[in-house]
Design a protein around this motif. Structure first.
Motif, PDB file in Angstrom:
ATOM      1  N   UNK A 170       0.969  -1.318  -0.304  1.00 46.81           N
ATOM      2  CA  UNK A 170       0.195  -0.192   0.275  1.00 46.81           C
ATOM      3  C   UNK A 170       0.742   1.043   0.046  1.00 46.81           C
ATOM      4  N   UNK A 171       1.534   0.879   1.014  1.00 45.81           N
ATOM      5  CA  UNK A 171       2.265   2.737   1.121  1.00 45.81           C
ATOM      6  C   UNK A 171       3.953   2.315   0.816  1.00 45.81           C
ATOM      7  N   UNK A 172       4.405   1.032   0.940  1.00 45.60           N
ATOM      8  CA  UNK A 172       5.659   0.406   0.579  1.00 45.60           C
ATOM      9  C   UNK A 172       6.359   0.389   2.215  1.00 45.60           C
ATOM     10  N   UNK A 173       5.577   0.586   3.075  1.00 46.66           N
ATOM     11  CA  UNK A 173       6.463   1.188   4.297  1.00 46.66           C
ATOM     12  C   UNK A 173       6.938   0.044   5.666  1.00 46.66           C
ATOM     13  N   UNK A 174       7.147  -0.066   6.459  1.00 47.27           N
ATOM     14  CA  UNK A 174       7.051  -1.018   7.837  1.00 47.27           C
ATOM     15  C   UNK A 174       6.107  -0.329   8.519  1.00 47.27           C
ATOM     16  N   UNK A 175       5.014  -1.336   8.731  1.00 45.79           N
ATOM     17  CA  UNK A 175       4.433  -0.247  10.556  1.00 45.79           C
ATOM     18  C   UNK A 175       3.285   0.541   9.672  1.00 45.79           C
ATOM     19  N   UNK A 176       2.483   0.335   7.863  1.00 43.01           N
ATOM     20  CA  UNK A 176       1.982   1.492   7.626  1.00 43.01           C
ATOM     21  C   UNK A 176       1.174  -0.173   7.686  1.00 43.01           C
ATOM     22  N   UNK A 177      -0.583   0.259   7.152  1.00 39.80           N
ATOM     23  CA  UNK A 177      -1.617   0.013   6.761  1.00 39.80           C
ATOM     24  C   UNK A 177      -1.768  -0.454   5.641  1.00 39.80           C
ATOM     25  N   UNK A 178      -1.931  -1.797   5.060  1.00 41.38           N
ATOM     26  CA  UNK A 178      -2.042  -2.045   3.822  1.00 41.38           C
ATOM     27  C   UNK A 178      -2.182  -3.076   3.086  1.00 41.38           C
ATOM     28  N   UNK A 179      -2.033  -3.773   1.826  1.00 39.37           N
ATOM     29  CA  UNK A 179      -2.736  -4.957   1.715  1.00 39.37           C
ATOM     30  C   UNK A 179      -1.666  -6.331   2.254  1.00 39.37           C
ATOM     31  N   UNK A 180      -1.199  -7.675   2.267  1.00 43.45           N
ATOM     32  CA  UNK A 180      -0.731  -8.313   2.638  1.00 43.45           C
ATOM     33  C   UNK A 180      -0.544  -9.319   2.079  1.00 43.45           C
ATOM     34  N   UNK A 181       1.130  -9.051   1.518  1.00 39.97           N
ATOM     35  CA  UNK A 181       1.295 -10.873   0.202  1.00 39.97           C
ATOM     36  C   UNK A 181       1.619 -11.474   0.884  1.00 39.97           C
ATOM     37  N   UNK A 182       0.327 -12.923   0.893  1.00 38.74           N
ATOM     38  CA  UNK A 182       0.616 -13.658   1.787  1.00 38.74           C
ATOM     39  C   UNK A 182       0.756 -15.528   1.360  1.00 38.74           C
ATOM     40  N   UNK A 242      -2.732  -3.558  -8.712  1.00 36.21           N
ATOM     41  CA  UNK A 242      -3.914  -4.156  -7.161  1.00 36.21           C
ATOM     42  C   UNK A 242      -4.998  -4.354  -6.459  1.00 36.21           C
ATOM     43  N   UNK A 243      -5.426  -3.754  -7.814  1.00 38.99           N
ATOM     44  CA  UNK A 243      -7.452  -3.462  -7.894  1.00 38.99           C
ATOM     45  C   UNK A 243      -7.142  -2.483  -7.470  1.00 38.99           C
ATOM     46  N   UNK A 244      -6.891  -1.735  -5.708  1.00 37.55           N
ATOM     47  CA  UNK A 244      -7.748  -0.593  -5.664  1.00 37.55           C
ATOM     48  C   UNK A 244      -6.524   0.316  -4.945  1.00 37.55           C
ATOM     49  N   UNK A 245      -5.945   0.733  -6.048  1.00 33.42           N
ATOM     50  CA  UNK A 245      -5.322   1.281  -6.043  1.00 33.42           C
ATOM     51  C   UNK A 245      -4.965   2.692  -6.330  1.00 33.42           C
ATOM     52  N   UNK A 246      -5.810   3.382  -6.619  1.00 37.49           N
ATOM     53  CA  UNK A 246      -6.198   5.249  -7.071  1.00 37.49           C
ATOM     54  C   UNK A 246      -7.664   5.247  -6.145  1.00 37.49           C
ATOM     55  N   UNK A 247      -6.840   5.608  -4.742  1.00 38.90           N
ATOM     56  CA  UNK A 247      -8.298   6.020  -3.371  1.00 38.90           C
ATOM     57  C   UNK A 247      -8.837   7.798  -4.485  1.00 38.90           C
ATOM     58  N   UNK A 275     -10.741   1.162   0.634  1.00 34.21           N
ATOM     59  CA  UNK A 275      -9.647  -0.616   0.880  1.00 34.21           C
ATOM     60  C   UNK A 275      -8.242   0.021   0.424  1.00 34.21           C
ATOM     61  N   UNK A 276      -8.168   0.521  -0.250  1.00 34.55           N
ATOM     62  CA  UNK A 276      -6.376   1.089  -0.636  1.00 34.55           C
ATOM     63  C   UNK A 276      -5.848   1.804   0.553  1.00 34.55           C
ATOM     64  N   UNK A 277      -6.512   2.607   0.884  1.00 40.18           N
ATOM     65  CA  UNK A 277      -5.758   4.308   1.764  1.00 40.18           C
ATOM     66  C   UNK A 277      -6.305   3.916   2.932  1.00 40.18           C
ATOM     67  N   UNK A 278      -7.904   3.087   3.190  1.00 47.04           N
ATOM     68  CA  UNK A 278      -8.505   2.963   4.449  1.00 47.04           C
ATOM     69  C   UNK A 278      -8.897   4.450   4.096  1.00 47.04           C
ATOM     70  N   UNK A 279      -9.777   4.105   3.549  1.00 43.37           N
ATOM     71  CA  UNK A 279     -10.468   6.044   3.514  1.00 43.37           C
ATOM     72  C   UNK A 279     -12.254   5.416   3.498  1.00 43.37           C
ATOM     73  N   UNK A 280     -13.048   6.416   4.593  1.00 46.87           N
ATOM     74  CA  UNK A 280     -14.278   5.881   3.983  1.00 46.87           C
ATOM     75  C   UNK A 280     -15.652   7.292   3.621  1.00 46.87           C
ATOM     76  N   UNK A 281     -16.249   7.439   2.684  1.00 47.17           N
ATOM     77  CA  UNK A 281     -16.632   8.329   1.888  1.00 47.17           C
ATOM     78  C   UNK A 281     -18.027   8.855   2.612  1.00 47.17           C
ATOM     79  N   UNK A 282     -18.907   9.952   3.676  1.00 46.14           N
ATOM     80  CA  UNK A 282     -19.944  10.003   3.490  1.00 46.14           C
ATOM     81  C   UNK A 282     -20.626  10.731   2.528  1.00 46.14           C
ATOM     82  N   UNK A 283     -21.750  11.066   2.391  1.00 45.90           N
ATOM     83  CA  UNK A 283     -22.453  12.076   2.154  1.00 45.90           C
ATOM     84  C   UNK A 283     -23.908  12.535   2.988  1.00 45.90           C
ATOM     85  N   UNK A 284     -24.164  13.751   3.817  1.00 48.88           N
ATOM     86  CA  UNK A 284     -25.149  13.648   4.549  1.00 48.88           C
ATOM     87  C   UNK A 284     -26.003  14.446   4.019  1.00 48.88           C
ATOM     88  N   UNK A 285     -27.648  14.625   3.975  1.00 49.76           N
ATOM     89  CA  UNK A 285     -27.940  15.740   3.369  1.00 49.76           C
ATOM     90  C   UNK A 285     -28.751  16.522   4.598  1.00 49.76           C
TER      91      UNK A 285
END
Length: 518
Positions: free
Chosen positions: A253-265, A374-379, A508-518
């Motif tokens: 995801x961000x290529x760094x140790x300790x960051x949220x990301x997609x694990x390759x297992x 990655x499938x979802x990498x353009x957040x 999911x790629x950047x672990x972001x959620x978007x809400x719209x309220x009226x």
């Protein structure tokens, strides 16, 4: 005899050219396909400020890359491809320097194999495709190591001077890297029998110069250590994580140790990790049972120190200081790791050598495929495009935490002449620069923008209850992995109480959620 030498030299030159060409292609491929992430937004935002800002900010501790990037952006622009291409340049330089260092310490064979592994390295490709200083850092480490070994071979005065200069530049690229380099080279030298007078003079001069360099940086050291520290994951087995990262780019995801990301297992993608471990075990066996082990013991001990000292310092330092962000500077040990692997492959028979190199190519394909597609990498590009196309005049775009404002506004103002101009993603300055002050609540193109700092959600809630009629609607963009869960829930409950939910989407790629309220 000369003909044979010329033929061999030509062979190595052709191989090196092919390896560099391959490395260049892999680093340019899909270079601008992924959205910028937070650290890249920091780089882009920072270089938009006046020149003097670079010397009046906590980044004074590492201004070299940002000075270069600022010049680069003036020439080539501020789009993803343009800015990331500077890292590609240093990434390719690293491949060439890897060959030179391998050749200098061991032999041409080791240099070529090490350069080949680096060219295919998913981890290094990730770093080469980010607008950050990691590949510059690695290039400088390789330059410093090359000059260090030049000095060991009765180097001239110019080599001592260049060695000192390289350390100074390394220090102002990343002080952690310079410190551990100085540490492991001196540990290595203390065990050597002969220490020349010139060497002692060189060490004293380096210490004096380093002390002088530290003086102007002292006032910013406190800021650096007390700036926001982001370590969302608590994890064990950090040593295994580091080796896996170096082997196949574990967290893509961000290529760094300790960051949220997609694990390759899966086993195919972890193939390089298992292969490299087997090669290291083969090396341990060969070292203890080879009668000629003393021939390379001294050189190998240097490379081993290069590998273990920075990692050891990082692990122990991380116990006492919140410096998890320095984990990415562990890229300085990547050349040592690959040199050991390359040396051991070079000691194999020709048939086994060919077989192992083929396996490296085969196992690199799944990891590279996962990184490129990655499938979802353009957040952030997708988030900003979606919100901008739907947001109505008078609606508010609320971003939590405020750091994510930088990534969002980069794409919201993507066609602006200067992307991220006067936007600060974090540190002591927050939000947008308006009349000399950093404001977290401002208007842009008929919409309200509100950035909420971590720990300030309650302030936002209490201050907004009186002015809810001001907003026709709310677009709420939240990164849960950056914030306290209670704060996130409090904000969601607040919006639910005053507005009705109209839209929700997760990225999911950047672990972001978007809400719209009226």
């Amino acid at each position: 005899m000369k003909k044979i030498i010329n033929i061999l030299s030509c062979k190595y030159n052709l191989l090196l050219t092919a390896i560099i060409g391959c490395g260049l292609g892999l680093r340019l491929f899909e270079l601008s396909s992924k959205s910028i992430w937070y650290d890249e937004a920091c780089s882009i935002s920072f270089i938009q400020k006046p020149w003097g800002t670079i010397f009046s900010h906590r980044y004074l501790l590492r201004p070299v890359y940002f000075l270069l990037l600022k010049v680069w952006s003036i020439i080539f622009g501020c789009k993803e491809f343009a800015l990331r291409s500077l890292s590609v340049v240093f990434g390719i330089l690293s491949i060439y320097l890897m060959y030179k260092v391998g050749k200098k310490i061991f032999d041409k064979n080791t240099g070529i194999i090490a350069a080949f592994i680096l060219a295919l390295s998913t981890y290094h490709i990730i770093r080469s495709q980010q607008a950050r200083y990691y590949t510059l850092l690695m290039s400088l480490i390789l330059v410093a190591v090359y000059l260090f070994w030049q000095i060991q071979n009765k180097g001239k005065l110019k080599h001592y001077i260049l060695y000192g200069v390289s350390l100074a530049v390394l220090f102002y690229t990343h002080c952690f890297a310079a410190a551990v380099f100085f540490l492991f080279t001196n540990i290595f030298y203390l065990f050597q029998k002969k220490k020349t007078k010139r060497w002692w003079i060189c060490q004293i001069l380096i210490l004096v110069c380093a002390g002088m360099l530290l003086v102007p940086a002292q006032k910013y050291y406190y800021l650096e250590q007390n700036a926001d520290q982001y370590c969302p994951m608590q994890y064990t087995g950090i040593l295994v994580d580091i080796v896996e990262d170096m082997s196949y780019g574990k967290r893509l995801n961000q290529g760094g140790i300790g960051y949220y990301g997609a694990e390759i297992s899966s086993v195919p993608r972890k193939g390089l990790f298992y292969l490299f471990i087997l090669i290291l075990l083969y090396g341990v066996y060969g070292f203890f049972y080879n009668k000629r082990k003393k021939i390379i013991a001294i050189k190998l001990s240097f490379v081993i120190l290069w590998l273990i000292v920075p990692i050891t310092v990082f692990i122990f330092a991380n116990i006492f200081l919140p410096i998890s962000k320095w984990s990415k500077a562990v890229i300085i040990v990547l050349p040592a790791f690959y040199l050991i692997i390359a040396l051991l492959i070079g000691k194999m028979s020709r048939l086994w050598r060919f077989f192992v190199v083929a396996l490296i190519v085969i196992f690199s394909i799944p990891a590279l495929t996962c990184y490129y597609f990655p499938g979802e990498g353009d957040s952030w590009r997708e988030i900003a495009g979606s919100v901008k196309s739907q947001v109505a005049s008078g609606e508010a775009i609320v971003i939590f935490p405020i750091q994510s404002l930088a990534q969002y506004l980069y794409y919201h103002n993507y066609n602006a002449d200067k992307a991220l101009s006067a936007v600060s993603p974090g540190g002591a300055m927050r939000g947008k620069l308006i009349k000399g002050q950093w404001i977290s609540d401002f208007q842009l193109e008929g919409n309200y923008f509100v950035g909420i700092e971590r720990g300030r959600a309650d302030t936002f809630i209490s201050g907004r209850e009186q002015v809810n009629s001001k907003f026709k609607g709310i677009w709420f963009i939240i990164n849960p992995y950056w914030v306290d869960n209670k704060e996130a829930q409090d904000l969601l409950e607040y919006f639910k109480r005053w507005f009705s939910l109209d839209y929700k989407r997760e990225y999911p790629w950047d672990a972001v959620e978007v809400y719209h309220y009226k």
